[in-house]
Write a protein that holds these residues in place. Structure first.
Motif, PDB file in Angstrom:
ATOM      1  N   ARG A  89     -22.042   9.350  21.640  1.00 56.24           N
ATOM      2  CA  ARG A  89     -22.493   8.568  22.791  1.00 56.24           C
ATOM      3  C   ARG A  89     -23.721   7.735  22.458  1.00 56.24           C
ATOM      4  NH1 ARG A  89     -23.520  11.894  28.159  1.00 56.24           N
ATOM      5  NH2 ARG A  89     -21.301  12.298  27.779  1.00 56.24           N
ATOM      6  N   ARG A 107     -11.869   7.486  16.602  1.00 57.03           N
ATOM      7  CA  ARG A 107     -12.270   6.936  17.903  1.00 57.03           C
ATOM      8  C   ARG A 107     -11.742   7.778  19.056  1.00 57.03           C
ATOM      9  NH1 ARG A 107     -10.943   2.008  15.301  1.00 57.03           N
ATOM     10  NH2 ARG A 107      -8.926   1.967  16.391  1.00 57.03           N
ATOM     11  N   SER A 108     -10.531   8.316  18.887  1.00 54.48           N
ATOM     12  CA  SER A 108      -9.957   9.170  19.937  1.00 54.48           C
ATOM     13  C   SER A 108     -10.806  10.407  20.154  1.00 54.48           C
ATOM     14  CB  SER A 108      -8.525   9.580  19.562  1.00 54.48           C
ATOM     15  OG  SER A 108      -7.669   8.460  19.526  1.00 54.48           O
ATOM     16  N   GLY A 168     -13.979  10.662  19.393  1.00 56.95           N
ATOM     17  CA  GLY A 168     -15.243  10.195  19.941  1.00 56.95           C
ATOM     18  C   GLY A 168     -15.172  10.029  21.454  1.00 56.95           C
ATOM     19  N   ARG A 169     -14.051   9.509  21.940  1.00 60.18           N
ATOM     20  CA  ARG A 169     -13.905   9.334  23.404  1.00 60.18           C
ATOM     21  C   ARG A 169     -13.854  10.680  24.116  1.00 60.18           C
ATOM     22  NH1 ARG A 169     -10.582   4.939  21.688  1.00 60.18           N
ATOM     23  NH2 ARG A 169      -8.714   6.255  21.714  1.00 60.18           N
ATOM     24  N   ASP A 172     -17.364  12.000  24.449  1.00 59.88           N
ATOM     25  CA  ASP A 172     -18.299  11.159  25.214  1.00 59.88           C
ATOM     26  C   ASP A 172     -18.586  11.788  26.590  1.00 59.88           C
ATOM     27  OD1 ASP A 172     -19.832   9.201  26.246  1.00 59.88           O
ATOM     28  OD2 ASP A 172     -18.418   7.580  25.863  1.00 59.88           O
TER      29      ASP A 172
END
Length: 220
Positions: free
Chosen positions: A183, A213-214, A216-217, A220
Motif C-alpha cells: 500500500r 499484482r493480484s 498486492g491487491r 491492500d
C-alpha cells in the motif's frame, strides 16, 4: 506517543539494517540517545528475545521476532496459495513466494510445484540467499529507487516490471520474479517461477507480474 517505545522500535529497525550487529554505543548514536538509555532498551528487548548478543557481544535481532511475524506470514501464505497454485499450473513451473529477511537477504516463504510436470525445479521453503542475487531479490530492489552502482539487472527489472536471472541461486535455473506492491508503494516480497528452459520469456514475465499484482491487491 511513547518516547521509550519509539526508541525501542527505532532500535529494532536499525538492527534490521545491520545484520552484522552493533555495539550498545553504536546503537545509542544511531537512535540519538544516551548510552545508558540504549543499554536499558537492549536489556528490555533481550528479556523478550527480540534482540540478543552474538559471540562478539554485538547486538543482533533475536528469535522472538520470528514468533511475532508468524501470524502475519501465515496470512500472507493463505492469500498467496491460490495465486501460486494457478501460476505453477499455467506456466508448468515451480512457483515461489519470497520475503525480505532483514536488510540483505531473501527467504523462501512458500514453494508450489506444478502437478503432473515431468521435470521441475525443487527447493524448500526457508532457504535464504543474498538480496543481490536471484530474480526475487532483484525484483524487490527494482521496486525501490535507483541506487548508485546497482546491477544492470535491477535497472532492467525496473523498466520491464519483472526480473530475470540465471544460475544465481540454483545452477542452470532461470528465475523470473516480480515484486509484490504494498500500500505504501514499497515491496518486501516477490512472486516468481523457476525454470530450466523457456520459449517465451516476455510472456512468462507478464504472467508473473500479473500474479504479483493480484497478491498486492489482496494485501491492500
Amino acid at each position: 506517543m511513547s518516547k521509550t517505545l519509539h526508541h525501542g522500535l527505532l532500535l529494532l529497525r536499525v538492527l534490521s539494517e545491520q545484520p552484522q550487529g552493533l555495539t550498545v554505543s553504536e546503537l545509542a548514536d544511531a537512535i540519538s540517545v544516551h548510552r545508558t538509555v540504549a543499554h536499558r532498551l537492549v536489556r528490555t528487548l533481550e528479556a523478550h528475545e527480540l534482540c540478543r548478543r552474538d559471540h562478539q557481544r554485538r547486538i543482533v535481532l533475536g528469535t522472538g521476532l520470528v514468533s511475532l511475524a508468524e501470524p502475519v506470514q501465515q496470512d500472507l501464505r493463505t492469500l498467496a496459495r491460490p495465486i501460486l497454485d494457478e501460476l505453477a499450473e499455467s506456466t508448468r513451473a515451480t512457483a515461489h513466494l519470497l520475503v525480505r529477511d532483514g536488510a540483505a537477504r531473501m527467504r523462501a516463504l512458500m514453494v508450489v510445484e506444478p502437478r503432473g510436470a515431468l521435470v521441475h525445479v525443487s527447493f524448500r521453503p526457508g532457504q535464504t540467499h543474498s538480496i543481490e542475487q536471484g530474480s526475487g531479490g532483484v525484483a524487490v530492489l527494482a521496486h525501490g529507487p535507483h541506487r548508485e552502482g546497482e546491477r544492470p539487472e535491477v535497472s532492467e527489472a525496473r523498466a520491464k516490471g519483472y526480473a530475470v536471472t540465471t544460475g544465481e541461486v540454483i545452477p542452470a535455473v532461470t528465475g523470473i520474479s516480480a515484486a509484490v506492491p504494498a500500500r505504501d508503494r514499497t515491496a518486501t516480497a516477490s512472486i516468481g517461477i523457476s525454470v530450466f528452459e523457456y520459449t517465451d520469456l516476455g510472456q512468462l514475465g507478464t504472467t508473473v507480474a500479473a500474479a504479483a499484482r493480484s497478491l498486492g491487491r489482496l494485501l491492500d
